[in-house]
Scaffold this motif. Structure first.
Motif, short mmCIF file in Angstrom:
data_model
loop_
_atom_site.label_atom_id
_atom_site.label_comp_id
_atom_site.label_asym_id
_atom_site.label_seq_id
_atom_site.Cartn_x
_atom_site.Cartn_y
_atom_site.Cartn_z
N MET A 1 0.84 -1.20 0.00
CA MET A 1 0.00 0.00 0.00
C MET A 1 0.87 1.25 0.00
SD MET A 1 -3.14 0.89 2.57
CE MET A 1 -2.72 2.48 3.22
N LYS A 2 0.48 2.23 -0.78
CA LYS A 2 1.25 3.47 -0.87
C LYS A 2 1.04 4.32 0.37
CE LYS A 2 1.78 4.53 -5.76
NZ LYS A 2 1.51 5.51 -6.80
N SER A 3 2.14 4.96 0.84
CA SER A 3 2.00 5.89 1.96
C SER A 3 1.32 7.15 1.44
CB SER A 3 3.38 6.24 2.53
OG SER A 3 4.06 7.12 1.65
N GLU A 4 0.85 7.96 2.39
CA GLU A 4 0.18 9.21 2.03
C GLU A 4 1.11 10.09 1.18
OE1 GLU A 4 -1.89 12.94 4.41
OE2 GLU A 4 -1.03 11.27 5.55
N GLU A 154 11.07 20.78 -12.84
CA GLU A 154 9.92 20.12 -12.26
C GLU A 154 10.01 20.30 -10.74
OE1 GLU A 154 8.63 16.43 -14.89
OE2 GLU A 154 10.72 16.22 -14.29
N PHE A 155 8.88 20.12 -10.05
CA PHE A 155 8.87 20.32 -8.60
C PHE A 155 9.39 19.07 -7.92
CE2 PHE A 155 7.35 23.40 -5.46
CZ PHE A 155 7.77 22.72 -4.33
N VAL A 156 10.65 19.12 -7.48
CA VAL A 156 11.27 17.94 -6.89
C VAL A 156 11.26 17.99 -5.36
CG1 VAL A 156 12.71 17.26 -8.84
CG2 VAL A 156 13.55 19.02 -7.27
N VAL A 157 11.04 16.83 -4.76
CA VAL A 157 11.02 16.71 -3.30
C VAL A 157 11.78 15.45 -2.90
CG1 VAL A 157 8.80 17.90 -2.95
CG2 VAL A 157 8.83 15.42 -3.33
N GLY A 158 12.08 15.37 -1.60
CA GLY A 158 12.72 14.18 -1.04
C GLY A 158 14.20 14.40 -0.80
N TYR A 159 14.82 13.51 -0.02
CA TYR A 159 16.25 13.57 0.31
C TYR A 159 16.60 14.96 0.83
CZ TYR A 159 21.14 12.03 -0.12
OH TYR A 159 22.45 11.65 0.13
N GLY A 160 15.72 15.51 1.66
CA GLY A 160 15.94 16.84 2.25
C GLY A 160 15.11 17.95 1.64
N TYR A 167 7.80 16.17 3.04
CA TYR A 167 8.46 15.30 2.06
C TYR A 167 9.99 15.24 2.21
CZ TYR A 167 3.90 15.72 -0.18
OH TYR A 167 2.54 15.71 -0.43
N ARG A 168 10.56 15.95 3.20
CA ARG A 168 12.02 15.93 3.33
C ARG A 168 12.54 14.53 3.64
NH1 ARG A 168 13.71 21.41 3.58
NH2 ARG A 168 12.34 22.81 4.73
N ASN A 169 11.71 13.70 4.27
CA ASN A 169 12.13 12.35 4.66
C ASN A 169 11.89 11.29 3.60
OD1 ASN A 169 9.40 12.80 5.10
ND2 ASN A 169 9.25 11.30 6.75
N VAL A 170 11.38 11.67 2.43
CA VAL A 170 11.29 10.71 1.31
C VAL A 170 12.73 10.36 0.92
CG1 VAL A 170 10.63 10.52 -1.13
CG2 VAL A 170 9.04 11.57 0.52
N TYR A 172 14.21 9.18 -1.75
CA TYR A 172 14.67 9.37 -3.13
C TYR A 172 14.25 10.77 -3.58
CZ TYR A 172 9.78 8.01 -3.63
OH TYR A 172 8.41 7.93 -3.48
N ILE A 173 14.68 11.18 -4.79
CA ILE A 173 14.20 12.45 -5.36
C ILE A 173 13.01 12.12 -6.25
CG2 ILE A 173 14.73 14.42 -6.86
CD1 ILE A 173 16.36 14.57 -4.32
N GLY A 174 11.87 12.71 -5.90
CA GLY A 174 10.65 12.48 -6.66
C GLY A 174 10.08 13.79 -7.19
N VAL A 175 9.20 13.64 -8.18
CA VAL A 175 8.49 14.80 -8.72
C VAL A 175 7.09 14.81 -8.11
CG1 VAL A 175 7.55 15.88 -10.81
CG2 VAL A 175 9.79 14.75 -10.88
N LEU A 176 6.74 15.95 -7.55
CA LEU A 176 5.43 16.08 -6.90
C LEU A 176 4.32 16.22 -7.95
CD1 LEU A 176 4.76 16.23 -3.86
CD2 LEU A 176 4.78 18.73 -4.09
N LYS A 177 3.18 15.63 -7.69
CA LYS A 177 2.03 15.81 -8.60
C LYS A 177 1.61 17.28 -8.57
CE LYS A 177 0.06 11.19 -8.26
NZ LYS A 177 -0.99 10.33 -7.67
#
Ligand code: PRP
Length: 184
Positions: A1-4, A154-160, A167-170, A172-177
């Motif tokens: 299941m995907k986290s929030e 693109e709007f990147v989040v994660g890894y700080g 989202y700082r605790n994601v 990997y580097i992800g692109v936010l919807k």
């Protein structure tokens, strides 16, 4: 299941493995450049804290660490252009070789301001290290001396990196919807 949080991520841009590999290379490169120079790793909070923690362990050079906190986005998606120091240096940096550690170089406002600030404080040299570089958004004449990855606009989040402090605790580097930041 995907986290929030995962449910709000459109795609993974840089995986944990890719981050780990590149940060190791960057650490080795900095070792070659700074061996015997006792550099000061200077992290720009908050975004750099995850990268900083991994980078200093990937670079086994005699060194110490320091942080400065600045804010220019104030929860907006584009830089306001006004950089404010919210937590200042806790030590004298006169004569030190600085390795500035950033999570992302975007407009360049933050680093243009900080470079000048550190020069007036007497730094011997300034080396800018950024995990991510987004050159398409640059408005200031500033570039990194060492960069991990070039990323698209693109709007990147994660890894700080955050959106509205989250989202700082994601890991990997992800692109936010886009609907996350256009509709809150
Ligand atoms: C982000 C990032 C950089 C800056 C880069 O910080 O950590 O410091 O923006 O953008 P620029 O090149 O356009 O100046 P932010 O102000 O979002 O604060 P944070 O580090 O606390 O997330």
């Amino acid at each position: 299941m995907k986290s929030e949080m995962e449910a709000n991520i459109l795609k993974v841009l840089i995986t944990e493995e890719e981050l780990h590999r590149r940060v190791a290379e960057m650490g080795e490169e900095l070792y070659r450049r700074f061996e015997g120079k006792n550099p000061l790793f200077l992290g720009v909070l908050k975004g750099s804290f995850v990268f900083m923690a991994d980078l200093v362990r990937a670079c086994q050079v005699k060194s110490d660490v320091e942080f400065i906190a600045v804010s220019s986005y104030q929860n907006a998606t584009a830089s306001s252009g006004r950089v404010q120091i919210t937590h200042d240096l806790q030590q004298d940096i006169t004569g030190r070789h600085l390795i500035i550690v950033e999570d992302i170089l975007d407009s360049g406002n933050t680093l243009a301001f900080l470079r000048q600030y550190f020069l007036t404080k007497g730094a011997a040299s300034i080396t800018i290290v950024t995990l991510l570089d987004k050159p398409s958004r640059r408005t200031k004449a500033i570039s990194a001396d060492l960069s991990g990855f070039t990323v698209p606009d693109e709007f990147v989040v994660g890894y700080g990196l955050d959106y509205a402090q989250q989202y700082r605790n994601v890991p990997y580097i992800g692109v936010l919807k886009p609907e996350v930041y256009t509709h809150g």
